[in-house]
Enzyme design. Structure first.
Site, PDB file in Angstrom:
ATOM      1  N   GLY A 145     -17.009   4.355  -3.088  1.00 48.40           N
ATOM      2  CA  GLY A 145     -16.402   4.953  -1.890  1.00 48.40           C
ATOM      3  C   GLY A 145     -15.893   3.931  -0.900  1.00 48.40           C
ATOM      4  N   ASP A 195      -4.487   0.936  -9.307  1.00 46.55           N
ATOM      5  CA  ASP A 195      -5.908   0.606  -9.461  1.00 46.55           C
ATOM      6  C   ASP A 195      -6.260   0.346 -10.925  1.00 46.55           C
ATOM      7  OD1 ASP A 195      -5.783   1.290  -6.830  1.00 46.55           O
ATOM      8  OD2 ASP A 195      -6.870   3.174  -7.039  1.00 46.55           O
ATOM      9  N   GLU A 207       0.843  -1.199   0.000  1.00 44.27           N
ATOM     10  CA  GLU A 207       0.000   0.000   0.000  1.00 44.27           C
ATOM     11  C   GLU A 207       0.882   1.253   0.000  1.00 44.27           C
ATOM     12  OE1 GLU A 207      -3.099  -0.178  -1.172  1.00 44.27           O
ATOM     13  OE2 GLU A 207      -3.587  -1.578   0.438  1.00 44.27           O
ATOM     14  N   GLU A 231      -7.461  10.517 -14.391  1.00 47.86           N
ATOM     15  CA  GLU A 231      -7.719  10.737 -12.960  1.00 47.86           C
ATOM     16  C   GLU A 231      -6.798  11.835 -12.418  1.00 47.86           C
ATOM     17  OE1 GLU A 231      -9.446   7.796 -11.133  1.00 47.86           O
ATOM     18  OE2 GLU A 231      -9.282   8.655  -9.140  1.00 47.86           O
ATOM     19  N   LEU A 278     -12.667   0.204  -3.522  1.00 50.90           N
ATOM     20  CA  LEU A 278     -12.534  -0.931  -4.442  1.00 50.90           C
ATOM     21  C   LEU A 278     -12.340  -0.466  -5.889  1.00 50.90           C
ATOM     22  CD1 LEU A 278     -15.214  -3.341  -2.949  1.00 50.90           C
ATOM     23  CD2 LEU A 278     -12.799  -3.119  -2.415  1.00 50.90           C
ATOM     24  N   SER A 279     -12.024   0.814  -6.035  1.00 49.31           N
ATOM     25  CA  SER A 279     -11.648   1.388  -7.331  1.00 49.31           C
ATOM     26  C   SER A 279     -12.753   1.355  -8.376  1.00 49.31           C
ATOM     27  CB  SER A 279     -10.392   0.701  -7.887  1.00 49.31           C
ATOM     28  OG  SER A 279      -9.340   0.887  -7.006  1.00 49.31           O
ATOM     29  N   SER A 280     -13.941   1.755  -7.958  1.00 49.27           N
ATOM     30  CA  SER A 280     -15.011   1.848  -8.952  1.00 49.27           C
ATOM     31  C   SER A 280     -14.659   2.902  -9.998  1.00 49.27           C
ATOM     32  CB  SER A 280     -16.346   2.177  -8.278  1.00 49.27           C
ATOM     33  OG  SER A 280     -16.225   3.336  -7.499  1.00 49.27           O
ATOM     34  N   SER A 281     -13.905   3.930  -9.613  1.00 52.16           N
ATOM     35  CA  SER A 281     -13.562   4.967 -10.605  1.00 52.16           C
ATOM     36  C   SER A 281     -12.587   4.421 -11.647  1.00 52.16           C
ATOM     37  CB  SER A 281     -13.006   6.219  -9.926  1.00 52.16           C
ATOM     38  OG  SER A 281     -11.916   5.885  -9.114  1.00 52.16           O
ATOM     39  N   TYR A 330      -3.670  12.112   1.066  1.00 57.13           N
ATOM     40  CA  TYR A 330      -2.933  11.318   0.072  1.00 57.13           C
ATOM     41  C   TYR A 330      -1.816  12.175  -0.524  1.00 57.13           C
ATOM     42  CZ  TYR A 330      -2.359   8.051  -3.871  1.00 57.13           C
ATOM     43  OH  TYR A 330      -1.854   7.150  -4.788  1.00 57.13           O
TER      44      TYR A 330
HETATM   45  C1  GLA Z   1      -5.330   4.649  -3.878  1.00 56.50           C
HETATM   46  C2  GLA Z   1      -4.597   5.067  -5.154  1.00 56.50           C
HETATM   47  C3  GLA Z   1      -3.566   4.019  -5.563  1.00 56.50           C
HETATM   48  C4  GLA Z   1      -2.649   3.657  -4.397  1.00 56.50           C
HETATM   49  C5  GLA Z   1      -3.468   3.358  -3.150  1.00 56.50           C
HETATM   50  C6  GLA Z   1      -2.600   3.165  -1.934  1.00 56.50           C
HETATM   51  O1  GLA Z   1      -6.103   3.501  -4.114  1.00 56.50           O
HETATM   52  O2  GLA Z   1      -5.512   5.251  -6.198  1.00 56.50           O
HETATM   53  O3  GLA Z   1      -2.820   4.482  -6.667  1.00 56.50           O
HETATM   54  O4  GLA Z   1      -1.711   4.664  -4.172  1.00 56.50           O
HETATM   55  O5  GLA Z   1      -4.393   4.397  -2.852  1.00 56.50           O
HETATM   56  O6  GLA Z   1      -1.836   2.022  -2.065  1.00 56.50           O
END
Ligand code: GLA
Length: 391
Positions: free
Chosen positions: A122, A172, A34, A160, A125-128, A222
């Site tokens: 939200g 993602d 991560e 993005e 799980l990277s829906s975007s 972030y």
């Molecule tokens: C989000 C970002 C990823 C990654 C994670 C942390 O999901 O979109 O690129 O940096 O956080 O691992």
């Protein structure tokens, strides 16, 4: 229950006329690694069986016409060189990728798109990423743009970064697009080379526990973490010019120069350097079939994210803590950017029901709220979908 694909196709027929192609684009989990992607390090994500379905067709007029089945919203705009921020976030993801195609000098003509999904929004799980990658994959098909999967992943990330304004790494989008059923992807975020690692689904099941805490701090914090990593790199570059990112920094070098940086910067860097090594070790565990050791590294990753990188929250910490005393959970940690969203848990086969009941009970007693569970399987990445097979 009606098949989701039937519903998307029915809506497409209702709004538009042509025969569409059907694309599926999945969400992702991350087993370990991560906040390493933007440090040019390693990650171990996988695509999951929660996805967005898209019905798309060229429309012969210079318009982009969009329908979100889940939000019950429509949007229409003309093809242009630049697009204004549309206010609705789902539209921005789509306009962002259209702009990327045009920046590559390839023409996008008018198209219609209806989409709907079952990736919780939200939840981390990277829906975007699924939305961006799915639309790009569809445009690639419709207009024979000839982009490779890697180009699609990079364009989705650029959309993005540039249009949506989130400075995310590549994990993602890459995982959603390149996923392989039953396999995690060990991705080198510098070279973008990847190798596949089978996940032993005869031994463990994957359970996600959603705090449903909204990740409000996620974007601003972030970016703060990113810049703290860069500060650490700047200090170390004075000693070794070959260092470009924390990927290039050894534990020894960091320890040697730790007095030269702010304590908080040192802690952030230490987490990343250790986490990067953990991914490599965890891949060795997978290779040698040592899933217990793999699970232990997941806990270590969580403690680092909690104490050193400070991107966890009390709900995530509690969920991980509960599992520490449960023999049938082999590993657990917060997943994704942090400040909310889900934990990922490796559960010994056959114990799912009991584990869910235990976690739900303790969580409710302590926080007076309910956790939501998703059992997920590792699936194929973005691709054309067969309407007959999808739910
Ligand atoms: C989000 C970002 C990823 C990654 C994670 C942390 O999901 O979109 O690129 O940096 O956080 O691992």
């Amino acid at each position: 229950m009606k098949k989701r694909s039937e519903n998307i196709l029915r809506l497409f027929k209702k709004h538009f006329s042509d025969e569409p192609v059907l694309v599926q684009s999945p969400g992702r989990i991350n087993l370990i690694g991560e906040h390493t992607d933007y440090n040019d390090g390693f990650v171990l994500p996988a695509a999951i069986d929660k996805n967005i379905l898209f019905a798309m067709a060229p429309n012969g007029i210079d318009k982009i016409r969009l329908v979100s089945a889940d939000m019950d919203q429509t949007y229409e705009t003309g093809i242009a060189d630049h697009y204004q921020n549309a206010g609705q976030s789902w539209v921005n993801y789509i306009l962002g990728v259209v702009e990327q195609v045009q920046k590559k000098g390839k023409p996008v003509r008018g198209f219609d798109c209806v989409f709907g999904g079952n990736i919780p929004i939200g939840a981390g799980l990277s829906s975007s990423a699924a939305l961006e990658g799915g639309v790009l994959f569809g445009l690639n098909e419709l207009f024979r743009l000839d982009f490779s999967l890697l180009e699609i992943a990079l364009m989705a990330q650029a959309a993005e970064n540039q249009f949506v304004g989130v400075q995310c790494g590549i994990m993602d989008q890459f995982a959603s697009i390149h996923g392989k059923e039953g396999h995690a992807l060990k991705l080198d975020c510098r070279t973008l080379d990847f190798s596949l690692y089978p996940v032993k689904t005869d031994i463990v099941d994957i359970l996600l526990c959603d705090t449903k805490v909204h990740r409000e701090l996620a974007t601003s914090e972030y970016n703060v973490r990113r810049s703290q990593c860069e500060q650490g790199v700047k200090t170390l570059q004075k000693h070794e010019s070959g260092i470009q990112k924390l990927r290039d920094v050894s534990h020894e070098l960091l320890e040697f120069h730790k007095q030269e940086m702010a304590e908080i910067v040192y802690r952030r860097c230490r987490f990343v350097v250790n986490e990067n090594q953990r991914v490599l070790n965890a891949c060795d565990d997978l290779e040698s079939g040592n899933i217990e050791s793999f699970g232990q590294r997941m806990y270590e990753s969580h403690y680092g994210l909690r104490d050193e990188y400070e991107v966890s929250c009390r709900e995530l910490d509690l969920l991980v803590e509960i599992t520490e005393n449960l023999d049938s959970v082999l590993g657990a940690r917060m997943m994704g950017g942090g400040f909310g969203g889900c934990t990922i848990n490796l559960v010994k086969k056959g114990n799912m029901q009991e584990i869910k009941e235990t976690i739900a009970g303790i969580y409710r007693t302590n926080l007076n709220s309910d956790v939501e569970f998703y059992e997920v399987n590792i699936s194929e990445g973005t691709g054309l979908a067969d309407p007959g097979e999808l739910i």
